[in-house]
Design a protein around this motif. Sequence first.
Motif, PDB file in Angstrom:
ATOM      1  N   TYR A 171       3.834 -45.447  31.127  1.00 46.29           N
ATOM      2  CA  TYR A 171       2.821 -46.006  30.224  1.00 46.29           C
ATOM      3  C   TYR A 171       3.179 -45.865  28.746  1.00 46.29           C
ATOM      4  CZ  TYR A 171      -0.228 -47.390  34.002  1.00 46.29           C
ATOM      5  OH  TYR A 171      -0.752 -48.031  35.105  1.00 46.29           O
ATOM      6  N   GLU A 172       4.247 -45.107  28.458  1.00 42.47           N
ATOM      7  CA  GLU A 172       4.764 -45.078  27.082  1.00 42.47           C
ATOM      8  C   GLU A 172       5.536 -46.361  26.785  1.00 42.47           C
ATOM      9  OE1 GLU A 172       5.364 -40.423  25.830  1.00 42.47           O
ATOM     10  OE2 GLU A 172       7.047 -41.517  26.673  1.00 42.47           O
ATOM     11  N   LEU A 173       6.150 -46.909  27.856  1.00 40.25           N
ATOM     12  CA  LEU A 173       6.973 -48.113  27.694  1.00 40.25           C
ATOM     13  C   LEU A 173       6.169 -49.377  27.992  1.00 40.25           C
ATOM     14  CD1 LEU A 173      10.013 -46.777  29.760  1.00 40.25           C
ATOM     15  CD2 LEU A 173       9.908 -46.894  27.287  1.00 40.25           C
ATOM     16  N   LYS A 178       1.642 -50.324  23.044  1.00 38.00           N
ATOM     17  CA  LYS A 178       0.643 -49.249  22.860  1.00 38.00           C
ATOM     18  C   LYS A 178       0.748 -48.258  24.010  1.00 38.00           C
ATOM     19  CE  LYS A 178      -2.773 -52.221  20.655  1.00 38.00           C
ATOM     20  NZ  LYS A 178      -3.966 -53.016  20.959  1.00 38.00           N
ATOM     21  N   LYS A 179       0.413 -47.016  23.717  1.00 36.51           N
ATOM     22  CA  LYS A 179       0.424 -46.002  24.768  1.00 36.51           C
ATOM     23  C   LYS A 179      -0.899 -46.097  25.521  1.00 36.51           C
ATOM     24  CE  LYS A 179       1.492 -41.111  25.445  1.00 36.51           C
ATOM     25  NZ  LYS A 179       0.584 -40.861  26.541  1.00 36.51           N
ATOM     26  N   LYS A 180      -0.825 -46.252  26.840  1.00 40.63           N
ATOM     27  CA  LYS A 180      -2.059 -46.396  27.624  1.00 40.63           C
ATOM     28  C   LYS A 180      -2.729 -45.034  27.792  1.00 40.63           C
ATOM     29  CE  LYS A 180      -3.644 -48.249  32.088  1.00 40.63           C
ATOM     30  NZ  LYS A 180      -4.279 -49.543  31.874  1.00 40.63           N
ATOM     31  N   GLU A 181      -4.057 -45.019  27.632  1.00 46.49           N
ATOM     32  CA  GLU A 181      -4.816 -43.775  27.850  1.00 46.49           C
ATOM     33  C   GLU A 181      -5.124 -43.644  29.338  1.00 46.49           C
ATOM     34  OE1 GLU A 181      -5.447 -41.550  25.421  1.00 46.49           O
ATOM     35  OE2 GLU A 181      -4.259 -42.901  24.173  1.00 46.49           O
ATOM     36  N   LYS A 182      -5.468 -42.433  29.752  1.00 44.88           N
ATOM     37  CA  LYS A 182      -5.846 -42.202  31.156  1.00 44.88           C
ATOM     38  C   LYS A 182      -7.048 -43.075  31.515  1.00 44.88           C
ATOM     39  CE  LYS A 182      -3.339 -38.540  32.662  1.00 44.88           C
ATOM     40  NZ  LYS A 182      -2.614 -38.512  33.919  1.00 44.88           N
ATOM     41  N   THR A 183      -7.033 -43.626  32.735  1.00 45.36           N
ATOM     42  CA  THR A 183      -8.189 -44.415  33.187  1.00 45.36           C
ATOM     43  C   THR A 183      -9.090 -43.523  34.032  1.00 45.36           C
ATOM     44  OG1 THR A 183      -6.904 -45.129  35.104  1.00 45.36           O
ATOM     45  CG2 THR A 183      -6.941 -46.620  33.212  1.00 45.36           C
ATOM     46  N   GLN A 184     -10.257 -44.058  34.398  1.00 51.06           N
ATOM     47  CA  GLN A 184     -11.195 -43.259  35.210  1.00 51.06           C
ATOM     48  C   GLN A 184     -10.792 -43.330  36.683  1.00 51.06           C
ATOM     49  OE1 GLN A 184     -15.341 -43.969  34.591  1.00 51.06           O
ATOM     50  NE2 GLN A 184     -15.331 -42.612  32.864  1.00 51.06           N
ATOM     51  N   ALA A 185      -9.639 -42.768  36.967  1.00 49.99           N
ATOM     52  CA  ALA A 185      -9.163 -42.744  38.354  1.00 49.99           C
ATOM     53  C   ALA A 185      -8.569 -41.374  38.614  1.00 49.99           C
ATOM     54  CB  ALA A 185      -8.104 -43.819  38.563  1.00 49.99           C
ATOM     55  N   GLN A 186      -8.588 -40.977  39.884  1.00 51.11           N
ATOM     56  CA  GLN A 186      -7.954 -39.715  40.251  1.00 51.11           C
ATOM     57  C   GLN A 186      -6.972 -39.956  41.376  1.00 51.11           C
ATOM     58  OE1 GLN A 186      -9.621 -35.828  40.784  1.00 51.11           O
ATOM     59  NE2 GLN A 186     -11.554 -36.484  39.889  1.00 51.11           N
ATOM     60  N   LEU A 187      -5.830 -39.270  41.312  1.00 54.84           N
ATOM     61  CA  LEU A 187      -4.861 -39.297  42.397  1.00 54.84           C
ATOM     62  C   LEU A 187      -4.800 -37.887  42.976  1.00 54.84           C
ATOM     63  CD1 LEU A 187      -2.409 -40.378  44.060  1.00 54.84           C
ATOM     64  CD2 LEU A 187      -0.975 -39.876  42.092  1.00 54.84           C
ATOM     65  N   LEU A 188      -5.103 -37.765  44.264  1.00 57.60           N
ATOM     66  CA  LEU A 188      -5.045 -36.461  44.929  1.00 57.60           C
ATOM     67  C   LEU A 188      -3.866 -36.459  45.899  1.00 57.60           C
ATOM     68  CD1 LEU A 188      -8.799 -35.947  45.966  1.00 57.60           C
ATOM     69  CD2 LEU A 188      -7.722 -35.381  43.803  1.00 57.60           C
TER      70      LEU A 188
END
Length: 550
Positions: A171-173, A178-188
């Motif tokens: 997400y830096e590239l 623009k650098k993407k911010e964290k979304t409202q998702a979770q990975l477990l």
Amino acid sequence: MSSCCKMSDLLSERITVVEDLYKNREPVPEMKAIYFMPPTTKCVDALIADFKTKPKYKAAYVYFTDYCPDELFNKMRLYCAKYIQVCKEINISFMPQEAQVFTCDNPGAFRSIYSPNSLDKTKTLDTLADQLVTLCATLDEYPGVRYKKDSTMENAKSLAELVDTKLSRHYELDDSGKKKEKTQAQLLIVERGFDPISPILHELTYQAMAYDLVDIHNDTYTYKSKDGAEKQALLNEDDMLWVKLRHKHIAEVSEQLPKMFKEISASKKQPDGKITISNLNQMMKKMPFFRKQVTEKTIHLQLAEDCMKQYSNNVEKLCKAEQDLAIGLDVEGVKVKDPMRTLLPVLLHQYSTYDKIRAVLLYIFSLNGTTDENLSKLIQHVKIEDEREFILNWKELGVPIITSSTSLFSRKPNRRDRSQEEKYNLSRWTPVIKDVMEDAVENKLDTRDWPHQSESPAAWNGSGAVSARQKHKASSQDERRTGSRLIIFIIGGISFAEMRCAYEVTQAVKSCEVIIGSSHILTPRKLLDDIKSLSKRPVEPLTVEERSSA
């Protein structure tokens, strides 16, 4: 490709032929070619070979399923830059198996990760991490990453670290700069050993039962039609009846299918009995639709009958013992004081070796391990003295098999009380992952058991993501996707029961879509064979020349 579209879809886009990159192909210099491939040395070399001396095609449109390393990109540019019209990375190096299920299409990952003789564990975890990143990119999610802490296993922690590092790099590239911010998702991320029971039990929901008891290969069910001819049916998302029935209990499926046949025949009759030209016209138009409906229902009637035949022959008696051992309570809710008394009738009956192994494992899991002496007796009973690995190798997954008397009281996870939800006595067990999904959606996961590798926005709470007053439409998934996403990855395979839980929790919560995935999908027999082979020595990989001569 075939999990996303049909040949007819490609034809409508004016793609006239689909060929295997590795096979010998006739040159068609007047046509342009689309290359859809993973960014591996083997693929890039095959592409270069198509253009290096005499070009096979007019031009190349290259689509990589993942991030292409610089050295491969430069190699390609060096040899065939003037023929390449498009070169894109489309981030889809995973297999969309069902609407809410994905796999990395890599059954070999189980052995690579859990075998003590594995030579490529680090590489396999790295590849799985890359594939998970492409999944998140396809969903346009930058999730917070958590893993199930385990005192004996480190795979979930290692994979969580890899995924999180690769996600931040991805997400830096970003294309927009623009650098993407964290979304409202979770990975477990969890290890297969966290719930050894679910993939071993006999499940009585339609999909799980069919794959366990009926011979289904590559999602293809082979059956005999009325005239004795052998036919094949593909069990996938295109079969709407399969999608509708697959998570239902076999008792409901057996009840619903005959009713559906009656409905079809009733809808074919004219209400007033008058035959007019317009009526005939309407009927003619509907005929292909009726034929398709009848064919679909015939397939599932046959498949449900096959399941029920196996069930009444063997499985029904097994299920009671299995459920009692798995849950530790009988149908009345009374604690099973002596699990051996539950197991013994199974061992004395003429069940298959695999069924007996499954019951013995459930007995051992219920005790959190057994003594050496007791295990030897059980192995003699099942007559697998030369194949003890079926049972012993579970230790490689961090599941206790042999315990000393002191460790017999190791902690078992607290389970949600589901006694009010139980509809069928022989289907009382609920996979542990369902508790995890519900706890995650309600923000109740304990950070001591589920450390954060990285956090998503603090507001993440699946259950509260949509106002309670808002009326939910249970129609298309896109309309329901107003809340957050919960992505779950199980290292070492998922069972059909666990896949079903993703749909059940999504259906119940509405504001959070649960997506579940793994390296591959398990059936009980496949898992036992994989477990047994963990102690085998690795075989040296064949070269291409050796393989073709073999």
